[in-house]
Design a protein around this motif. Structure first.
Motif, short mmCIF file in Angstrom:
data_model
loop_
_atom_site.label_atom_id
_atom_site.label_comp_id
_atom_site.label_asym_id
_atom_site.label_seq_id
_atom_site.Cartn_x
_atom_site.Cartn_y
_atom_site.Cartn_z
N ILE A 460 0.84 -1.20 0.00
CA ILE A 460 0.00 0.00 0.00
C ILE A 460 0.87 1.25 0.00
O ILE A 460 0.59 2.23 -0.70
CB ILE A 460 -0.95 -0.03 1.21
CG1 ILE A 460 -1.93 -1.22 1.07
CG2 ILE A 460 -1.72 1.27 1.35
CD1 ILE A 460 -2.83 -1.43 2.27
N VAL A 461 1.95 1.25 0.81
CA VAL A 461 2.88 2.37 0.86
C VAL A 461 4.28 1.82 0.65
O VAL A 461 4.75 0.99 1.45
CB VAL A 461 2.79 3.13 2.20
CG1 VAL A 461 3.76 4.31 2.22
CG2 VAL A 461 1.37 3.62 2.45
N GLU A 462 4.95 2.25 -0.42
CA GLU A 462 6.26 1.70 -0.76
C GLU A 462 7.27 1.88 0.37
O GLU A 462 8.04 0.97 0.68
CB GLU A 462 6.79 2.39 -2.03
CG GLU A 462 6.05 2.00 -3.30
CD GLU A 462 6.41 0.60 -3.77
OE1 GLU A 462 7.38 0.02 -3.24
OE2 GLU A 462 5.72 0.09 -4.66
N GLU A 463 7.25 3.03 1.01
CA GLU A 463 8.23 3.33 2.05
C GLU A 463 7.85 2.72 3.40
O GLU A 463 8.62 2.81 4.36
CB GLU A 463 8.39 4.85 2.21
CG GLU A 463 8.83 5.57 0.95
CD GLU A 463 10.21 5.12 0.49
OE1 GLU A 463 11.03 4.79 1.38
OE2 GLU A 463 10.47 5.09 -0.71
N ALA A 464 6.65 2.14 3.49
CA ALA A 464 6.21 1.55 4.76
C ALA A 464 5.49 0.24 4.47
O ALA A 464 4.25 0.14 4.56
CB ALA A 464 5.29 2.51 5.53
N PRO A 465 6.22 -0.80 4.10
CA PRO A 465 5.58 -2.07 3.73
C PRO A 465 4.80 -2.71 4.86
O PRO A 465 3.91 -3.54 4.62
CB PRO A 465 6.76 -2.95 3.30
CG PRO A 465 7.97 -2.31 3.93
CD PRO A 465 7.68 -0.85 3.98
N GLU A 466 5.09 -2.32 6.12
CA GLU A 466 4.37 -2.91 7.24
C GLU A 466 2.91 -2.48 7.27
O GLU A 466 2.10 -3.05 8.02
CB GLU A 466 5.05 -2.53 8.56
CG GLU A 466 4.94 -1.06 8.95
CD GLU A 466 6.02 -0.19 8.30
OE1 GLU A 466 6.08 1.00 8.64
OE2 GLU A 466 6.79 -0.71 7.46
#
Length: 487
Positions: A460-466
């Protein structure tokens, strides 16, 4: 062994022994209570609850034993737990109210009896006990109303007598005597005011129909308008408030010199233990409200009916009951038109192939069930949400791989027939438009249909895969999303 002696099913010996011990202990406890021996009843009932800790009757009788022994906090705890397990039983709320009444906690008792009457407005004992609790609070007028409602005329008369002996008339008489005494203030004006004040003492009592203006002496009226009053003896300054003395005890801080609560009336009734209904009475009054349907699926407020004629693939988690002659066989996943060696679903949620004619009743258990008709249009559904579908619909299993190993498992359906989905909320449709990728969080995806839609999993968010993974759909068509309640 003759044919007539054969058992329908064999019972486990340990379970049978436990049942017998429970029955003996429960019978002993009930008999001890009837003989006025609550201490022995408590021992027997606690033994019974070691075999069946959630048995309602044994817990209720144990609460009654503790009530008789004066162990009210423990009795309160038992009735509270019973209400949590059986919130619609008004008798349990009445019993908890009686514990509060015994403790002189009349406000809590009133709330319990009022809750019982919300559930059963004609509960005569709850009406009568509500009158007792209100009387204990000093609300005699309301208590009298509930005693009349309960048909307790004797207590209603006692409340009426109490109202007639109210201190209000005595207070009024005392006030007139105080007014007739010499006041701590004297007028510092002309003698006319004193004469007018003296004349006011002899004013006759106003007659019925007189207005306030007609009843007021004219001389006093004029004097009051022109008079100025001064204090002949200044009042003493108000003393500072005295904080109550707080005693530190082993049970925590307690205010010293507080009067003890009044003991409860000696005639507080004991908690009720309703007689158990017969099997026939219970079976007649508590019937399973299963939805009706001639074929396919029927969705009721709390259960779902799955009607099989021929073959149907279905899960059975939440099964309540079934009728008819049906053969069940676990289904295997299919890939490229051939069966694999992998099971379709796991554990209690295995997909099964039902053959024959019969009906299954499935408890909804908080799930949203949706029945759809597939009209020769290919569709894809997340494997977890597909609950059942008719054998006329062809299926194939597949997956969309993810880099982190959390693959999306799908079922591809095509053909004509009925299918059943099980989701958290009501499925809602969103458009998949050409040239505009649609992304849906994977745990909210239900499925999609449309020509040439290409799926892939993306973070969903490339910089925050968690933050999770979404399914990206590219092409034209519609997708179904699981909209949770409250969103």
């Amino acid at each position: 062994m003759s044919a007539g002696d054969k058992r329908i099913f064999d019972e486990d010996d340990s379970d049978l022994a436990d049942n017998q011990e429970f029955d003996r202990a429960l019978s002993t406890g009930t008999e001890s209570l009837a003989q006025g021996n609550p201490a022995d009843a408590r021992i027997a009932l606690e033994k019974a609850l070691r075999y069946k800790p959630r048995n309602q009757r044994a817990r209720n009788l144990l609460g009654l034993s503790l009530f008789k022994m004066g162990e009210l906090p423990r009795a309160e705890e038992i009735y509270r737990s019973l209400i949590e397990d059986h919130p619609s039983d008004p008798t349990l709320r009445v019993n908890l109210g009686l514990v509060f009444l015994k403790q002189n906690a009349s406000a809590d008792a009133v709330r319990c009896f009022e809750s019982a009457l919300d559930l059963a407005p004609d509960h005569q004992k709850a009406q009568n006990y509500l009158g007792l609790a209100l009387a204990q609070k000093g609300e005699l007028a309301r208590a009298r109303e509930w005693f009349l409602e309960a048909g307790n005329d004797a207590m209603a008369d006692r409340m009426a007598q109490g109202l007639q002996q109210s201190p209000i008339p005595a207070v009024a008489d005392g006030a007139s005597q105080v007014l007739a005494k010499e006041q701590p203030f004297t007028p510092a004006t002309q003698e006319a005011l004193a004469r007018a004040a003296a004349a006011a003492v002899a004013v006759p009592v106003a007659k019925k129909g007189d207005t306030l203006e007609a009843a007021k002496p004219p001389a006093l009226d004029a004097a009051l308008r022109s008079a100025k009053w001064v204090a002949t003896r200044p009042g003493a300054p108000t003393a500072a408030p005295i904080a109550p003395q707080v005693a530190r005890t082993a049970r925590g801080p307690m205010v010293a010199n507080v009067p003890e609560p009044l003991p409860p009336p000696p005639d507080i009734p004991e908690p009720i233990v309703e007689p158990a209904p017969s099997m026939a009475q219970y079976a007649s009054s508590k019937r399973l409200e299963a939805p009706e349907g001639s074929a396919g699926f029927a969705i009721g407020p709390s259960e779902v009916l799955i009607h099989v004629r021929g073959e149907m693939l279905t899960r059975l988690d939440g099964l309540v009951a079934s009728w008819g002659s049906l053969a069940m066989k676990p289904e295997l996943k299919r890939f490229r038109g051939k069966a694999t060696d992998k099971p379709f679903g796991e554990g209690a949620r295995r997909m099964l192939r039902a053959s024959g004619e019969g009906r299954y009743v499935i408890s909804r258990e908080g799930r949203q069930f949706t029945a759809l008709e597939l009209d020769d249009e290919p569709a894809y559904f997340r494997e977890e949400v597909l609950f059942a579908f008719q054998e006329s619909i062809l299926f194939e299993n597949g997956r969309v791989p993810a880099k982190n190993g959390g693959d999306l498992h799908l079922v591809h359906l095509r053909g004509r027939g009925k299918l059943l989905l099980a989701t958290h909320g009501v499925p809602k449709a969103v458009d998949v438009k050409k040239g505009e990728p649609l992304r849906i969080p994977m745990d909210q995806l239900v499925g999609w249909h449309g020509p040439l839609i290409q799926p892939r999993l993306v973070v969903i968010v490339e910089e925050a895969p968690e933050m999770g993974v979404a399914l990206e759909l590219v092409g034209e068509g519609r997708a179904l999303v699981d909209v949770l309640p409250g969103r």
